[in-house]
Design a protein around this motif. Structure first.
Motif, PDB file in Angstrom:
ATOM      1  N   LEU A   1       0.827  -1.207   0.000  1.00 29.27           N
ATOM      2  CA  LEU A   1       0.000   0.000   0.000  1.00 29.27           C
ATOM      3  C   LEU A   1       0.861   1.257   0.000  1.00 29.27           C
ATOM      4  CD1 LEU A   1      -2.745   1.383   0.158  1.00 29.27           C
ATOM      5  CD2 LEU A   1      -2.642   1.119   2.641  1.00 29.27           C
ATOM      6  N   SER A   2       1.934   1.253   0.793  1.00 30.09           N
ATOM      7  CA  SER A   2       2.792   2.439   0.834  1.00 30.09           C
ATOM      8  C   SER A   2       3.479   2.672  -0.505  1.00 30.09           C
ATOM      9  CB  SER A   2       3.823   2.338   1.967  1.00 30.09           C
ATOM     10  OG  SER A   2       4.736   1.290   1.736  1.00 30.09           O
TER      11      SER A   2
ATOM     12  N   ALA B   1       2.219   1.809  -3.419  1.00 34.06           N
ATOM     13  CA  ALA B   1       1.165   2.311  -4.305  1.00 34.06           C
ATOM     14  C   ALA B   1       0.876   3.781  -4.036  1.00 34.06           C
ATOM     15  CB  ALA B   1      -0.104   1.477  -4.135  1.00 34.06           C
ATOM     16  N   LEU B   2       0.844   4.175  -2.765  1.00 34.90           N
ATOM     17  CA  LEU B   2       0.583   5.577  -2.424  1.00 34.90           C
ATOM     18  C   LEU B   2       1.692   6.493  -2.918  1.00 34.90           C
ATOM     19  CD1 LEU B   2      -0.905   5.210   1.169  1.00 34.90           C
ATOM     20  CD2 LEU B   2      -2.109   5.951  -0.909  1.00 34.90           C
ATOM     21  N   VAL B   3       2.930   6.069  -2.754  1.00 33.19           N
ATOM     22  CA  VAL B   3       4.056   6.877  -3.230  1.00 33.19           C
ATOM     23  C   VAL B   3       4.000   7.015  -4.743  1.00 33.19           C
ATOM     24  CG1 VAL B   3       6.579   6.884  -3.508  1.00 33.19           C
ATOM     25  CG2 VAL B   3       5.573   6.421  -1.268  1.00 33.19           C
ATOM     26  N   ARG B   4       3.716   5.908  -5.410  1.00 31.33           N
ATOM     27  CA  ARG B   4       3.623   5.970  -6.878  1.00 31.33           C
ATOM     28  C   ARG B   4       2.489   6.880  -7.315  1.00 31.33           C
ATOM     29  NH1 ARG B   4       4.734  -0.346  -8.571  1.00 31.33           N
ATOM     30  NH2 ARG B   4       6.965  -0.291  -8.135  1.00 31.33           N
ATOM     31  N   ALA B   5       1.360   6.784  -6.632  1.00 32.06           N
ATOM     32  CA  ALA B   5       0.206   7.622  -6.991  1.00 32.06           C
ATOM     33  C   ALA B   5       0.516   9.093  -6.754  1.00 32.06           C
ATOM     34  CB  ALA B   5      -1.023   7.198  -6.189  1.00 32.06           C
ATOM     35  N   ALA B   6       1.202   9.400  -5.666  1.00 32.41           N
ATOM     36  CA  ALA B   6       1.533  10.795  -5.346  1.00 32.41           C
ATOM     37  C   ALA B   6       2.542  11.369  -6.334  1.00 32.41           C
ATOM     38  CB  ALA B   6       2.079  10.884  -3.920  1.00 32.41           C
TER      39      ALA B   6
ATOM     40  N   ASP C   1       2.950  10.308  -9.489  1.00 33.47           N
ATOM     41  CA  ASP C   1       2.545  10.064 -10.868  1.00 33.47           C
ATOM     42  C   ASP C   1       2.103  11.365 -11.532  1.00 33.47           C
ATOM     43  OD1 ASP C   1       1.664   9.079 -13.265  1.00 33.47           O
ATOM     44  OD2 ASP C   1       0.072   7.838 -12.424  1.00 33.47           O
TER      45      ASP C   1
END
Length: 100
Positions: A66-67, A69-74, A76
């Motif tokens: 999850l972390s 994914a969150l870093v990648r989303a932030a 992106d």
């Protein structure tokens, strides 16, 4: 899980105590930490504690994913690149990638 220092037991003492006593203590919520040369090397715990530890391991893996994914989303930007365009930019022929 808190371990009382009284629950630290040498392997020699554990052997003298017997497996049955170690298991009974663990079943009653008193884990035994086995020591070899003053170093903890194993533990006898009840099955509920073991299940909880396994679940915590699973949750740790989930949290790690999850972390990421969150870093990648932030981070992106939303911009995407076509593989053929990137290969052309760096001078690589896509057909040469199939050759071993």
């Amino acid at each position: 899980m808190n371990v009382d220092t009284r629950d630290l037991i040498s392997i020699t003492d554990a052997s003298s105590k017997g497996v049955s006593k170690l298991v009974t203590d663990a079943e009653n919520g008193r884990p035994q930490v086995l020591m070899r040369n003053s170093k903890a090397v194993a533990a006898v715990v009840n099955i509920d504690s073991m299940d909880r530890l396994q679940r915590l391991d699973e949750l740790e893996d989930d949290l790690r994913l999850l972390s990421i994914a969150l870093v990648r989303a932030a981070a992106d930007s939303g911009r995407r690149y076509d593989l053929d365009d990137v290969l052309a930019e760096v001078g690589i022929d896509p057909d040469s990638l199939d050759e071993g």
